[in-house]
Write an enzyme that holds these catalytic residues in place. Structure first.
Site, PDB file in Angstrom:
ATOM      1  N   SER A  34      -6.544  -7.930   1.557  1.00 48.86           N
ATOM      2  CA  SER A  34      -6.355  -9.060   0.794  1.00 48.86           C
ATOM      3  C   SER A  34      -5.557 -10.343   1.725  1.00 48.86           C
ATOM      4  O   SER A  34      -6.289 -11.154   1.779  1.00 48.86           O
ATOM      5  CB  SER A  34      -5.675  -8.737  -0.339  1.00 48.86           C
ATOM      6  OG  SER A  34      -5.459  -9.896  -1.067  1.00 48.86           O
ATOM      7  N   ASP A  36      -4.728 -10.340   4.528  1.00 47.29           N
ATOM      8  CA  ASP A  36      -5.350 -10.637   5.730  1.00 47.29           C
ATOM      9  C   ASP A  36      -6.610 -11.435   5.900  1.00 47.29           C
ATOM     10  O   ASP A  36      -6.703 -12.330   6.702  1.00 47.29           O
ATOM     11  CB  ASP A  36      -5.840  -9.256   6.673  1.00 47.29           C
ATOM     12  CG  ASP A  36      -4.723  -8.130   6.788  1.00 47.29           C
ATOM     13  OD1 ASP A  36      -4.109  -7.962   5.944  1.00 47.29           O
ATOM     14  OD2 ASP A  36      -4.598  -8.000   7.921  1.00 47.29           O
ATOM     15  N   GLN A 106      -1.401  -7.842  -2.736  1.00 45.69           N
ATOM     16  CA  GLN A 106      -0.678  -8.081  -1.537  1.00 45.69           C
ATOM     17  C   GLN A 106      -0.104  -9.711  -1.739  1.00 45.69           C
ATOM     18  O   GLN A 106      -0.719 -10.460  -2.633  1.00 45.69           O
ATOM     19  CB  GLN A 106      -1.349  -8.034  -0.425  1.00 45.69           C
ATOM     20  CG  GLN A 106      -1.540  -6.749   0.139  1.00 45.69           C
ATOM     21  CD  GLN A 106      -2.170  -6.594   1.579  1.00 45.69           C
ATOM     22  OE1 GLN A 106      -3.244  -7.294   1.785  1.00 45.69           O
ATOM     23  NE2 GLN A 106      -1.513  -5.782   2.377  1.00 45.69           N
ATOM     24  N   GLY A 170       4.226  -5.278   0.034  1.00 48.10           N
ATOM     25  CA  GLY A 170       5.376  -6.048   0.588  1.00 48.10           C
ATOM     26  C   GLY A 170       4.963  -5.975   2.189  1.00 48.10           C
ATOM     27  O   GLY A 170       3.998  -6.057   2.646  1.00 48.10           O
ATOM     28  N   ASP A 172       5.395  -3.452   4.111  1.00 50.34           N
ATOM     29  CA  ASP A 172       5.321  -1.927   4.460  1.00 50.34           C
ATOM     30  C   ASP A 172       6.520  -1.342   4.699  1.00 50.34           C
ATOM     31  O   ASP A 172       7.388  -1.129   3.645  1.00 50.34           O
ATOM     32  CB  ASP A 172       4.188  -1.575   5.517  1.00 50.34           C
ATOM     33  CG  ASP A 172       2.836  -2.029   4.872  1.00 50.34           C
ATOM     34  OD1 ASP A 172       2.595  -3.443   4.471  1.00 50.34           O
ATOM     35  OD2 ASP A 172       1.898  -1.235   5.015  1.00 50.34           O
ATOM     36  N   TYR A 362       6.731  -1.290  13.691  1.00 50.27           N
ATOM     37  CA  TYR A 362       6.041  -1.982  12.471  1.00 50.27           C
ATOM     38  C   TYR A 362       6.863  -3.110  11.899  1.00 50.27           C
ATOM     39  O   TYR A 362       7.270  -4.004  12.667  1.00 50.27           O
ATOM     40  CB  TYR A 362       5.786  -0.841  11.689  1.00 50.27           C
ATOM     41  CG  TYR A 362       4.607  -0.934  10.791  1.00 50.27           C
ATOM     42  CD1 TYR A 362       3.529  -1.475  11.254  1.00 50.27           C
ATOM     43  CD2 TYR A 362       4.739  -0.393   9.499  1.00 50.27           C
ATOM     44  CE1 TYR A 362       2.382  -1.567  10.612  1.00 50.27           C
ATOM     45  CE2 TYR A 362       3.765  -0.290   8.616  1.00 50.27           C
ATOM     46  CZ  TYR A 362       2.570  -0.923   9.242  1.00 50.27           C
ATOM     47  OH  TYR A 362       1.475  -0.867   8.368  1.00 50.27           O
ATOM     48  N   TRP A 363       7.178  -3.184  10.744  1.00 49.75           N
ATOM     49  CA  TRP A 363       7.906  -4.148  10.212  1.00 49.75           C
ATOM     50  C   TRP A 363       9.525  -4.110  10.207  1.00 49.75           C
ATOM     51  O   TRP A 363      10.307  -4.825   9.579  1.00 49.75           O
ATOM     52  CB  TRP A 363       7.588  -4.173   8.617  1.00 49.75           C
ATOM     53  CG  TRP A 363       6.034  -4.923   8.521  1.00 49.75           C
ATOM     54  CD1 TRP A 363       5.129  -4.100   8.128  1.00 49.75           C
ATOM     55  CD2 TRP A 363       5.795  -6.125   8.506  1.00 49.75           C
ATOM     56  NE1 TRP A 363       4.110  -4.788   8.130  1.00 49.75           N
ATOM     57  CE2 TRP A 363       4.304  -6.071   8.082  1.00 49.75           C
ATOM     58  CE3 TRP A 363       6.330  -7.446   8.735  1.00 49.75           C
ATOM     59  CZ2 TRP A 363       3.649  -7.129   8.171  1.00 49.75           C
ATOM     60  CZ3 TRP A 363       5.605  -8.663   8.698  1.00 49.75           C
ATOM     61  CH2 TRP A 363       4.169  -8.455   8.420  1.00 49.75           C
ATOM     62  N   GLU A 406      -1.515  -6.550  16.759  1.00 51.49           N
ATOM     63  CA  GLU A 406      -0.942  -6.641  15.421  1.00 51.49           C
ATOM     64  C   GLU A 406       0.500  -7.217  15.398  1.00 51.49           C
ATOM     65  O   GLU A 406       1.004  -7.872  14.602  1.00 51.49           O
ATOM     66  CB  GLU A 406      -0.849  -5.089  14.965  1.00 51.49           C
ATOM     67  CG  GLU A 406      -0.807  -5.283  13.403  1.00 51.49           C
ATOM     68  CD  GLU A 406      -0.870  -3.609  12.938  1.00 51.49           C
ATOM     69  OE1 GLU A 406      -1.121  -2.857  13.689  1.00 51.49           O
ATOM     70  OE2 GLU A 406      -0.650  -3.289  11.686  1.00 51.49           O
ATOM     71  N   GLN A 421      -6.296  -7.319  16.237  1.00 49.64           N
ATOM     72  CA  GLN A 421      -5.961  -7.778  14.869  1.00 49.64           C
ATOM     73  C   GLN A 421      -6.493  -9.035  14.454  1.00 49.64           C
ATOM     74  O   GLN A 421      -6.202 -10.076  15.039  1.00 49.64           O
ATOM     75  CB  GLN A 421      -4.437  -7.521  14.628  1.00 49.64           C
ATOM     76  CG  GLN A 421      -3.825  -7.832  13.240  1.00 49.64           C
ATOM     77  CD  GLN A 421      -3.965  -6.442  12.628  1.00 49.64           C
ATOM     78  OE1 GLN A 421      -4.052  -5.401  13.282  1.00 49.64           O
ATOM     79  NE2 GLN A 421      -3.964  -6.603  11.229  1.00 49.64           N
TER      80      GLN A 421
HETATM   81  C1  2M8 Z   1      -0.557  -2.938   7.106  1.00 49.59           C
HETATM   82  O1  2M8 Z   1      -0.596  -2.081   5.781  1.00 49.59           O
HETATM   83  C2  2M8 Z   1      -1.542  -0.846   5.742  1.00 49.59           C
HETATM   84  C3  2M8 Z   1      -1.612  -0.411   4.542  1.00 49.59           C
HETATM   85  O2  2M8 Z   1      -1.933  -1.457   3.481  1.00 49.59           O
HETATM   86  C4  2M8 Z   1      -1.204   0.147   6.783  1.00 49.59           C
HETATM   87  O3  2M8 Z   1       0.016   0.352   7.157  1.00 49.59           O
HETATM   88  O4  2M8 Z   1      -1.696   1.479   6.884  1.00 49.59           O
HETATM   89  C5  2M8 Z   1       0.480  -3.950   6.893  1.00 49.59           C
HETATM   90  O5  2M8 Z   1       1.007  -4.583   7.796  1.00 49.59           O
HETATM   91  C6  2M8 Z   1      -0.242  -4.907   5.695  1.00 49.59           C
HETATM   92  O6  2M8 Z   1       0.708  -5.997   5.413  1.00 49.59           O
HETATM   93  C7  2M8 Z   1      -1.557  -5.396   6.411  1.00 49.59           C
HETATM   94  O7  2M8 Z   1      -2.165  -6.230   5.293  1.00 49.59           O
HETATM   95  C8  2M8 Z   1      -2.558  -4.316   6.618  1.00 49.59           C
HETATM   96  C9  2M8 Z   1      -3.563  -4.468   7.353  1.00 49.59           C
HETATM   97  O8  2M8 Z   1      -3.224  -5.491   8.655  1.00 49.59           O
HETATM   98  O9  2M8 Z   1      -1.787  -3.272   7.672  1.00 49.59           O
END
Ligand code: 2M8
Length: 438
Positions: A34, A36, A106, A170, A172, A362-363, A406, A421
């Site tokens: 969404s 993205d 999202q 949020g 993740d 990641y985050w 990413e 990405q």
């Molecule tokens: C990441 O989320 C997905 C699950 O929805 C995952 O980790 O598998 C997150 O960074 C999320 O914010 C992002 O929208 C998605 C696709 O880029 O990846």
């Protein structure tokens, strides 16, 4: 890959194009996500305005009857958990199949995207072209329903803050959710196989197994509640008032207000949207943490603030609050962009001063181009042009060196996660627009 940065960004979007919608990243995320797709639509707008609108229309076609825009619209094969896992048909609000969707949502960047496409369309044609008017009007109605869902179901007590039900709504695996996840009592899990770990070079860049089990358990609970918002607000164990999501909603409502004039919406709509903006700003003001100099989320179940320094704390800047100067100070402090170890002065997703900071995961520490774009966009909107230009320059340099990754290791600039990405390519296209600094 050869060519100028713009050509490379454009060809990344074209390669990820699945025909009217864009895979978030072909190997790791082969579906339409969404938020993205909102960023991606902004990127497409620099190549093909009609294609930009189509991106969002594909997502809108999967909107639930209650107004929710689902976090994933599934490609028939690929990501885990795949379409069937979600059993979204348990909710009477889900659309008749197809399209298959997840049951979460999202951050609502979509209205910001539609307003930007509208602006670019008007710029190209010296006014909004007649052929696109009906499509903007239709998008406006979808967005109004979406924002109405967020106000009604995700903020039933009119706090001005959006409640999320899952970390996937949020950022993740941000450490913001650690305590709320730690106290979850995980029941019997269905057996499942993770696909994400097969697609990254190093599993340490992704959430660990215990965290993933908790994600899957929360999905089980959402299914059992038939995605019923009233039931979830009453009994779901993971309920967090997310300040970043809430701030994006304020900004998106501002964009929706501007769009309402462009499409000639009734005055009553404008009053409603203006009230949402006011309510959102008030809610965020109540989450200000003076000691941290940032806004902090509220854990509804634990009954208190989540006191952590992460990029979500810049919420007042994104929401366009009057006193966002305090946040800009924090952005430039050694806790974020002022850390001398940084390869580029771009904010790590979690401050390196936090014990939970992890530079590769990641985050939990890496820098994210889309977050840099949001901050740049908010700084410009607030008239902070010089500061915005610095952020844009550093953001472009990071991608010029590291590619359309990413996310990036903040101290070395090493590209991490997916290497193609879509939303990274999209924000680069927007940054490269000649008027971007104007
Ligand atoms: C990441 O989320 C997905 C699950 O929805 C995952 O980790 O598998 C997150 O960074 C999320 O914010 C992002 O929208 C998605 C696709 O880029 O990846």
């Amino acid at each position: 890959m050869t060519g100028t940065l713009r050509e490379r960004a454009a060809s990344t979007l074209c390669r990820n194009d699945a025909g009217g919608w864009t895979m978030a990243a072909p190997a790791l995320y082969p579906h339409q996500w969404s938020w993205d797709s909102a960023f991606v639509a902004i990127g497409w707008a620099h190549l093909d305005l009609e294609r930009a609108l189509a991106e969002l229309e594909h997502l809108f076609a999967a909107q639930w009857a209650n107004g929710k825009l689902p976090h994933i619209v599934f490609n028939p094969a690929g990501h885990f958990p795949e379409a069937g896992w979600w059993e979204s048909s348990r909710s009477p609000d889900a659309p008749a199949p197809p399209p298959p969707t997840s049951g979460l949502c999202q951050p609502p960047v979509h209205a910001i995207a539609v307003e930007r496409i509208c602006m670019l369309a008007a710029r190209a044609d010296g006014g909004l072209p007649d052929r696109l008017r009906p499509r903007f009007a239709a998008a406006y109605r979808r967005l109004l329903d979406w924002h109405e869902y967020l106000a009604r179901e995700r903020d039933p007590d009119a706090s001005g803050l959006v409640t999320i039900y899952h970390p996937w709504e949020g950022l993740d695996n941000s450490p913001r959710w650690d305590e709320a996840l730690a106290v979850l009592e995980v029941g019997d899990l269905p057996s499942y196989e993770r696909r994400d770990l097969q697609e990254v070079a190093d599993p340490r860049e992704r959430p660990d197994q215990d965290t993933y089990d908790r994600y899957i358990w929360l999905v089980e609970l959402l299914k059992r509640a038939r995605y019923d918002d009233a039931e979830l607000q009453r009994a779901h164990p993971f309920l967090i008032k997310d300040v970043l999501f809430s701030a994006i909603l304020v900004a998106a409502n501002q964009a929706l207000l501007a769009l309402s004039s462009s499409v000639g919406a009734p005055a009553s709509d404008r009053l409603r949207i203006a009230a949402w903006i006011e309510r959102g700003r008030r809610g965020l003001a109540g989450c200000w943490d003076d000691e941290l100099g940032l806004c902090v989320d509220q854990d509804v179940r634990a009954g208190g603030p989540i006191r952590l320094r992460t990029v979500a704390g810049f919420a007042p800047l994104i929401a366009g609050a009057d006193d966002s100067g305090r946040v800009v100070e924090q952005l430039d402090s050694p806790s974020f962009c002022g850390d001398p170890r940084l390869r580029w002065p771009l904010p790590p997703s979690t401050s390196p001063e936090e014990p939970s900071f992890d530079r590769r995961n990641y985050w939990r520490g890496p820098t994210w181009p889309v977050i840099n774009w949001l901050l740049w966009w908010a700084l410009r909107r607030g008239g902070e042009h010089a500061r915005a230009a610095d952020l844009r320059r550093a953001g472009l340099e990071q991608v010029r060196v590291g590619g359309f990754a990413e996310y990036f290791e903040p101290f070395t600039g090493e590209p991490l996660g997916a290497d193609d990405q879509s939303w990274t390519a999209a924000v680069v296209l927007d940054w490269l627009d000649a008027d971007s600094d104007g």
